[in-house]
Design an enzyme around this catalytic site. Structure first.
Site, short mmCIF file in Angstrom:
data_model
loop_
_atom_site.label_atom_id
_atom_site.label_comp_id
_atom_site.label_asym_id
_atom_site.label_seq_id
_atom_site.Cartn_x
_atom_site.Cartn_y
_atom_site.Cartn_z
N ASN A 104 35.14 34.43 36.66
CA ASN A 104 36.32 34.57 37.52
C ASN A 104 35.84 34.47 38.96
O ASN A 104 35.23 35.40 39.48
CB ASN A 104 36.97 35.94 37.24
CG ASN A 104 38.09 36.26 38.20
OD1 ASN A 104 38.56 35.39 38.93
ND2 ASN A 104 38.53 37.52 38.20
N TRP A 105 36.12 33.32 39.57
CA TRP A 105 35.63 33.11 40.94
C TRP A 105 36.46 33.85 41.99
O TRP A 105 36.08 33.90 43.15
CB TRP A 105 35.60 31.61 41.25
CG TRP A 105 34.40 30.91 40.68
CD1 TRP A 105 33.58 31.37 39.69
CD2 TRP A 105 33.88 29.63 41.07
NE1 TRP A 105 32.58 30.46 39.45
CE2 TRP A 105 32.74 29.38 40.28
CE3 TRP A 105 34.27 28.67 42.01
CZ2 TRP A 105 31.98 28.22 40.40
CZ3 TRP A 105 33.52 27.50 42.12
CH2 TRP A 105 32.39 27.28 41.33
N LYS A 106 37.62 34.35 41.61
CA LYS A 106 38.51 35.03 42.56
C LYS A 106 38.76 34.12 43.77
O LYS A 106 38.82 32.91 43.60
CB LYS A 106 37.92 36.39 42.95
CG LYS A 106 37.53 37.21 41.71
CD LYS A 106 37.16 38.62 42.03
CE LYS A 106 36.79 39.34 40.74
NZ LYS A 106 36.53 40.75 40.94
N HIS A 121 44.87 40.80 36.07
CA HIS A 121 43.66 41.33 36.70
C HIS A 121 44.03 42.51 37.61
O HIS A 121 45.09 42.48 38.25
CB HIS A 121 42.95 40.24 37.50
CG HIS A 121 41.57 40.65 37.92
ND1 HIS A 121 41.36 41.47 38.99
CD2 HIS A 121 40.36 40.40 37.38
CE1 HIS A 121 40.05 41.70 39.10
NE2 HIS A 121 39.43 41.05 38.13
N GLU A 126 43.13 43.30 40.44
CA GLU A 126 43.39 42.93 41.84
C GLU A 126 44.82 42.41 42.00
O GLU A 126 45.47 42.63 43.03
CB GLU A 126 42.34 41.90 42.30
CG GLU A 126 40.99 42.59 42.53
CD GLU A 126 39.77 41.73 42.25
OE1 GLU A 126 39.89 40.50 42.19
OE2 GLU A 126 38.68 42.32 42.09
N GLU A 142 38.29 45.85 31.71
CA GLU A 142 37.62 45.90 33.00
C GLU A 142 37.94 47.22 33.70
O GLU A 142 38.98 47.34 34.37
CB GLU A 142 38.10 44.75 33.89
CG GLU A 142 37.79 43.39 33.34
CD GLU A 142 37.72 42.35 34.45
OE1 GLU A 142 36.69 41.69 34.56
OE2 GLU A 142 38.68 42.24 35.22
N GLY A 160 32.87 44.87 40.80
CA GLY A 160 32.23 44.61 42.09
C GLY A 160 31.47 45.79 42.66
O GLY A 160 31.04 45.75 43.81
N SER A 197 30.86 44.27 36.89
CA SER A 197 29.44 44.33 37.25
C SER A 197 28.49 43.84 36.15
O SER A 197 27.39 44.36 36.00
CB SER A 197 29.05 45.74 37.71
OG SER A 197 29.76 46.08 38.89
N GLY A 210 32.66 38.35 37.45
CA GLY A 210 33.12 37.98 38.79
C GLY A 210 31.96 37.48 39.63
O GLY A 210 31.53 36.33 39.51
N GLY A 211 31.41 38.36 40.45
CA GLY A 211 30.37 37.98 41.41
C GLY A 211 29.23 37.14 40.83
O GLY A 211 28.83 36.13 41.42
#
Ligand code: PGA
Length: 250
Positions: free
Chosen positions: A9-11, A91, A93, A161, A167, A206, A227-228
């Site tokens: 997930n590149w967000k 998600h 966010e 999640e 993150g 994470s 993600g990251g």
């Protein structure tokens, strides 16, 4: 047997220059696992062209309707038209920044399923819920209300999640992840029968090359939503390798 899935997930990250990361991942598809990258909408068409079916490409959200007067929104059929076959929904966010509710997420999922997309349904508890011991209650609520009746093993992936793990570099213990995933499996089988048995359950929050192996060894963990660490092909590639290796130990 459920096919394991590494989803990135590149967000709101990634410009044209970063498409090279997608090429790097697509050029070495794993032997057994499935790989999905969800770049920002601005890169979808090019990402799908680069992927050429070697890996899957998905959106990060879609509207509950297929077209109409919804400035700034993107529909499930538009995602399909770009070459995406998956979409992340719910998600945390989006839930927090756009006030998306379980009910709204469920309608989006129904629309996405009807448009032929696989939905990656995200859920998880806040740090406060976690500390209060309310994790399973929150997970059950999200599962019950955000998954529509149209959910099947083929069109639905569930990603657990914990919001406090996203993150942050923090992750639940292996025992905690295992407890939540076993619980989700039980609830999904209760509601969807064999379809619930076939739905893939991802862990997200994470995940990195150094902890992927132990997370993938958990029995009801069928992959990860990353993600990251999905932004760099070297890190995501190492996570994909760890997932592929988990097949051999299963
Ligand atoms: P993270 O994000 O891997 O950067 O923690 C996961 C996610 O939000 O999907």
């Amino acid at each position: 047997m459920r096919r394991k899935l590494a989803a990135g997930n590149w967000k709101m990250n990634g410009i044209k220059a970063d498409l090279a990361q997608i090429e790097a991942i697509a050029s070495r598809p794993p032997a057994r696992s499935e790989v999905l990258i969800c770049p920002p909408a601005t890169l979808l068409i090019q990402a799908a062209e680069i992927a050429q079916g070697r890996i899957e490409i998905g959106g990060q959200n879609c509207h509950a309707q297929l077209s109409g007067a919804h400035t700034g929104d993107i529909s499930a059929s538009m995602l399909r038209d770009c070459g995406a076959n998956h979409v992340i929904l719910g998600h945390s966010e989006r839930r927090m920044e756009h006030r998306e509710t379980d009910a709204k997420i469920s309608v989006k999922a129904e629309t996405a399923h009807a448009a032929g997309l696989v939905t990656v349904m995200c859920l998880g508890e806040t740090a406060e819920d976690h500390e209060m011991g309310a994790t399973l209650r929150i997970v059950e609520r999200h599962l019950t209300h955000s998954l529509p009746d149209s959910a099947t093993a083929a069109n639905t992936v569930v990603a657990y999640e914990p919001i406090w793990a996203i993150g942050s570099g923090l992750t639940p213990t292996i025992a905690q992840i295992s407890e939540v995933h076993d619980f989700m499996r039980e609830k999904l089988v209760e509601r969807f029968g064999t379809e619930g048995e076939g739905m893939r359950l991802l862990y997200g929050g994470s995940v990195k090359p150094s902890n992927a192996g132990e997370i993938f060894a958990i029995s009801n963990v069928d992959g990860a939503l990353v993600g990251g660490a999905s932004l760099k092909a070297s890190d995501f590639g190492a996570i994909i390798d760890a997932l592929d290796a988990a097949w051999l130990d299963a």
